[in-house]
Design an enzyme around this catalytic site. Structure first.
Site, PDB file in Angstrom:
ATOM      1  NE  ARG A  80      44.286  24.448 -38.699  1.00 26.96           N
ATOM      2  CZ  ARG A  80      43.125  25.091 -38.570  1.00 26.96           C
ATOM      3  NH1 ARG A  80      43.095  26.391 -38.521  1.00 26.96           N
ATOM      4  NH2 ARG A  80      41.998  24.424 -38.514  1.00 26.96           N
ATOM      5  CD  GLU A 117      30.491  20.346 -34.702  1.00 32.91           C
ATOM      6  OE1 GLU A 117      30.377  21.035 -33.668  1.00 32.91           O
ATOM      7  OE2 GLU A 117      31.327  19.464 -34.844  1.00 32.91           O
TER       8      GLU A 117
END
Length: 192
Positions: A80, A117
């Site tokens: 993006r 993560e």
């Protein structure tokens, strides 16, 4: 069970370009629960990109904040960030450079890996992307933990550029990415 999409709350919003711009961004963000995995609240910025007037206001705000003559090139972080970088580059008449996921660029690259993560990711930039001292404005959609941003800023510098600024549409302040990037300045249009 179906996925519920809601608008981000727009009262009491804050951002580095003031409450009006922060409210504009917040009003065009949709919260998508459990995407890409259960327990994650995804902040979908596509409605902002799809609203021509709002998108123009955001791009103009980024340029006004940094100043038209404060950078020689714009970097967009996959994916993006490409949208933002292309618009800012076009509006200011400078070039745009993509920072991509590993294996997507065809020539010699610098690469930087960082922890996620759920694993590790690697970003790359062409080794010849900048001339020495090129002032580079780096753009992305969201600042979370700062791993992607830190890797990108390091890549810009390794490729010979000087980071002139770093802007995101939205900062997830509770994840403390800004602290990870210190002492580099962070410009977030909306902080939640």
């Amino acid at each position: 069970m179906g996925r519920t999409v809601t608008e981000t709350h727009t009262t009491g919003v804050r951002g580095d370009s003031g409450p009006e711009v922060a409210r504009l961004v917040a009003s065009r963000v949709l919260d998508v629960p459990d995407f890409p995995k259960p327990g994650v609240m995804f902040k979908d910025l596509m409605p902002l990109f799809a609203d021509g007037a709002a998108f123009r206001e955001v791009i103009d705000g980024i340029i006004a904040y940094h100043g038209r003559d404060s950078f020689d090139a714009v970097v967009g972080i996959e994916a993006r960030g490409f949208v933002l970088a292309a618009a800012v580059a076009y509006a200011t008449g400078v070039g745009v450079v993509p920072v991509r996921k590993a294996g997507k660029l065809p020539r010699a690259t610098h690469s930087a890996s960082y922890a996620l993560e759920y694993g590790e990711a690697t970003l790359e930039v062409h080794q010849d992307a900048f001339t020495a001292g090129h002032r580079v404005l780096v753009l992305d959609d969201v600042l979370a933990t700062g791993g992607t941003a830190e890797a990108t800023l390091d890549l810009v510098e390794r490729a010979g550029g000087t980071v002139a600024g770093f802007t995101v549409l939205m900062e997830l302040g509770f994840l403390k990415g800004r602290e990870r990037l210190a002492p580099r300045p962070v410009h977030a249009l909306l902080t939640v």
